[in-house]
Design a protein around this motif. Structure first.
Motif, PDB file in Angstrom:
ATOM      1  N   GLN A 160       8.908  -6.948  11.162  1.00  0.00           N
ATOM      2  CA  GLN A 160       7.637  -7.487  11.645  1.00  0.00           C
ATOM      3  C   GLN A 160       6.967  -6.586  12.684  1.00  0.00           C
ATOM      4  O   GLN A 160       5.740  -6.614  12.842  1.00  0.00           O
ATOM      5  N   ASP A 161       7.764  -5.759  13.377  1.00  0.00           N
ATOM      6  CA  ASP A 161       7.194  -4.878  14.402  1.00  0.00           C
ATOM      7  C   ASP A 161       6.536  -3.648  13.809  1.00  0.00           C
ATOM      8  O   ASP A 161       5.694  -3.010  14.463  1.00  0.00           O
ATOM      9  N   HIS A 162       6.921  -3.263  12.607  1.00  0.00           N
ATOM     10  CA  HIS A 162       6.395  -2.029  12.024  1.00  0.00           C
ATOM     11  C   HIS A 162       5.605  -2.258  10.733  1.00  0.00           C
ATOM     12  O   HIS A 162       5.154  -1.292  10.114  1.00  0.00           O
ATOM     13  N   LEU A 163       5.448  -3.514  10.340  1.00  0.00           N
ATOM     14  CA  LEU A 163       4.755  -3.785   9.083  1.00  0.00           C
ATOM     15  C   LEU A 163       3.300  -3.321   9.125  1.00  0.00           C
ATOM     16  O   LEU A 163       2.779  -2.778   8.142  1.00  0.00           O
ATOM     17  N   PHE A 164       2.634  -3.486  10.279  1.00  0.00           N
ATOM     18  CA  PHE A 164       1.216  -3.138  10.377  1.00  0.00           C
ATOM     19  C   PHE A 164       0.964  -1.849  11.166  1.00  0.00           C
ATOM     20  O   PHE A 164      -0.186  -1.432  11.334  1.00  0.00           O
ATOM     21  N   THR A 165       2.016  -1.228  11.672  1.00  0.00           N
ATOM     22  CA  THR A 165       1.822  -0.034  12.506  1.00  0.00           C
ATOM     23  C   THR A 165       2.334   1.248  11.852  1.00  0.00           C
ATOM     24  O   THR A 165       2.116   2.332  12.385  1.00  0.00           O
ATOM     25  N   HIS A 166       2.999   1.144  10.721  1.00  0.00           N
ATOM     26  CA  HIS A 166       3.577   2.340  10.102  1.00  0.00           C
ATOM     27  C   HIS A 166       2.513   3.126   9.341  1.00  0.00           C
ATOM     28  O   HIS A 166       1.437   2.600   9.029  1.00  0.00           O
ATOM     29  N   GLU A 167       2.830   4.373   9.056  1.00  0.00           N
ATOM     30  CA  GLU A 167       1.964   5.199   8.216  1.00  0.00           C
ATOM     31  C   GLU A 167       2.347   4.979   6.755  1.00  0.00           C
ATOM     32  O   GLU A 167       3.522   5.050   6.394  1.00  0.00           O
ATOM     33  N   HIS A 168       1.350   4.727   5.935  1.00  0.00           N
ATOM     34  CA  HIS A 168       1.625   4.419   4.534  1.00  0.00           C
ATOM     35  C   HIS A 168       2.139   5.651   3.796  1.00  0.00           C
ATOM     36  O   HIS A 168       1.628   6.756   3.964  1.00  0.00           O
ATOM     37  N   VAL A 169       3.142   5.436   2.990  1.00  0.00           N
ATOM     38  CA  VAL A 169       3.738   6.513   2.193  1.00  0.00           C
ATOM     39  C   VAL A 169       2.935   6.666   0.914  1.00  0.00           C
ATOM     40  O   VAL A 169       2.760   5.709   0.156  1.00  0.00           O
ATOM     41  N   ARG A 175       0.815  -1.216   0.000  1.00  0.00           N
ATOM     42  CA  ARG A 175       0.000   0.000   0.000  1.00  0.00           C
ATOM     43  C   ARG A 175       0.847   1.265   0.000  1.00  0.00           C
ATOM     44  O   ARG A 175       0.323   2.360  -0.188  1.00  0.00           O
ATOM     45  N   CYS A 176       2.143   1.113   0.229  1.00  0.00           N
ATOM     46  CA  CYS A 176       3.038   2.274   0.191  1.00  0.00           C
ATOM     47  C   CYS A 176       3.447   2.573  -1.246  1.00  0.00           C
ATOM     48  O   CYS A 176       3.627   1.656  -2.061  1.00  0.00           O
ATOM     49  N   ASN A 177       3.614   3.841  -1.535  1.00  0.00           N
ATOM     50  CA  ASN A 177       4.011   4.269  -2.873  1.00  0.00           C
ATOM     51  C   ASN A 177       5.535   4.222  -2.971  1.00  0.00           C
ATOM     52  O   ASN A 177       6.230   5.174  -2.643  1.00  0.00           O
ATOM     53  N   GLY A 178       6.062   3.096  -3.423  1.00  0.00           N
ATOM     54  CA  GLY A 178       7.505   2.915  -3.502  1.00  0.00           C
ATOM     55  C   GLY A 178       7.914   1.597  -2.869  1.00  0.00           C
ATOM     56  O   GLY A 178       7.086   0.852  -2.334  1.00  0.00           O
ATOM     57  N   ASN A 179       9.189   1.294  -2.922  1.00  0.00           N
ATOM     58  CA  ASN A 179       9.705   0.046  -2.365  1.00  0.00           C
ATOM     59  C   ASN A 179      10.132   0.256  -0.918  1.00  0.00           C
ATOM     60  O   ASN A 179      11.312   0.494  -0.629  1.00  0.00           O
ATOM     61  N   TYR A 180       9.181   0.177  -0.026  1.00  0.00           N
ATOM     62  CA  TYR A 180       9.458   0.350   1.395  1.00  0.00           C
ATOM     63  C   TYR A 180       9.323  -1.000   2.095  1.00  0.00           C
ATOM     64  O   TYR A 180       8.299  -1.673   1.989  1.00  0.00           O
ATOM     65  N   GLU A 181      10.389  -1.361   2.802  1.00  0.00           N
ATOM     66  CA  GLU A 181      10.424  -2.636   3.506  1.00  0.00           C
ATOM     67  C   GLU A 181      10.375  -2.386   5.011  1.00  0.00           C
ATOM     68  O   GLU A 181      11.015  -1.451   5.517  1.00  0.00           O
TER      69      GLU A 181
END
Length: 287
Positions: A277-286, A268-274
């Motif tokens: 496991q701790d931040h995969l579901f908690t980060h703000e989408h770019v 769902r992020c615009n770009g190749n952002y990796e």
């Protein structure tokens, strides 16, 4: 170190891999042409007369003519030749196998011109000999090369009788010798020229490599193992010098920080952002 070893060091990188597969593919293409357009065969043969008159494609196109007619036994033999050919490639290495096959092709071409010259000198007029030279001897040279390298390899004759491959090679050589003798006795020197030139690569190749032929398989295996070890060492060296495969875009952790960490890319992020496991579901989408 013999001449071929020196040549391999210098030009080995240009050798074709999977050459046996290409040979089998040319045979298959030849069968397709024979079935779809039989008249095309006469334009593919190795005819020095026509080559000297501008049809230079015949220097290569004769390789498309299969060694025999198409039937169930031909299909079995193609699988057999593919098996022994690829075994020779692994045992000798790509470069030596390339030299062996292409020298056979070259000597066949030279033999056709030699025979053409002899016929012209004796009879006083050009002769057509396209049917005399064929890929049969290329296939036979592969078989003889395999038999010399692996004489005690056992095959099932007619799928029933176990026999060492060297005895089949002896039989082939005996039949070739008989064919040459009958050709000489009947005054058909052309038959001798065809056999000698088409299979000269077998004799020349093994005379050139006789000193190292017993160790060639082991040497090639050691060479491949060495290359693999070097590749593994380079990969480990790169990892030791800070280059990693994964890195979290939030916390910056990598697999070197914790080998048990899992990393995923966010669709769902615009770009190749990796992310780890701790931040995969908690980060703000770019966006």
């Amino acid at each position: 170190m013999n001449f071929l070893d020196k040549m391999e060091r210098k030009y080995g990188r240009y050798a074709l891999s999977h050459l046996t597969m290409y040979i089998i593919v040319t045979y298959i293409a030849g069968y397709i042409i024979a079935l779809a357009a039989p008249i095309m065969r006469q334009y593919l043969t190795l005819e020095p007369y026509y080559i000297l008159h501008g049809q230079i494609w015949r220097l290569v196109s004769w390789i498309l003519i299969p060694p025999s007619g198409l039937d169930i036994f031909t299909i079995i033999m193609l699988f057999f030749y593919y098996s022994i050919g690829t075994s020779l490639e692994r045992a000798w290495g790509d470069f030596k196998y390339n030299v062996y096959i292409f020298s056979g092709i070259l000597m066949t071409i030279l033999g056709s011109f030699l025979l053409y010259g002899i016929e012209y000198a004796v009879k006083g007029y050009p002769a057509l000999m396209g049917t005399a030279f064929s890929t049969y001897y290329i296939s036979l040279s592969i078989f003889l090369g395999f038999a010399i390298s692996f004489p005690d390899m056992q095959v099932l004759l007619y799928f029933i009788i176990p026999i060492k491959i060297k005895w089949l090679a002896y039989l082939d050589v005996a039949l070739l010798a008989y064919s040459m003798i009958t050709s000489i006795l009947s005054g058909n020197w052309a038959g001798c020229v065809v056999i000698l030139c088409s299979l000269a690569n077998v004799l020349v190749f093994f005379l050139m490599t006789r000193k190292g032929k017993h160790n060639s398989f082991r040497q090639n295996r050691r060479r491949k193992e060495f290359k693999k070890a070097v590749s593994r060492g380079e990969a480990e060296y790169r990892n030791l010098n800070g280059i990693t495969k994964h890195k979290c875009a939030i916390c910056g952790r990598t697999e070197k920080d914790d080998p048990n960490l899992e990393f995923r890319f966010c669709s769902r992020c615009n770009g190749n952002y990796e992310y780890c496991q701790d931040h995969l579901f908690t980060h703000e989408h770019v966006k």
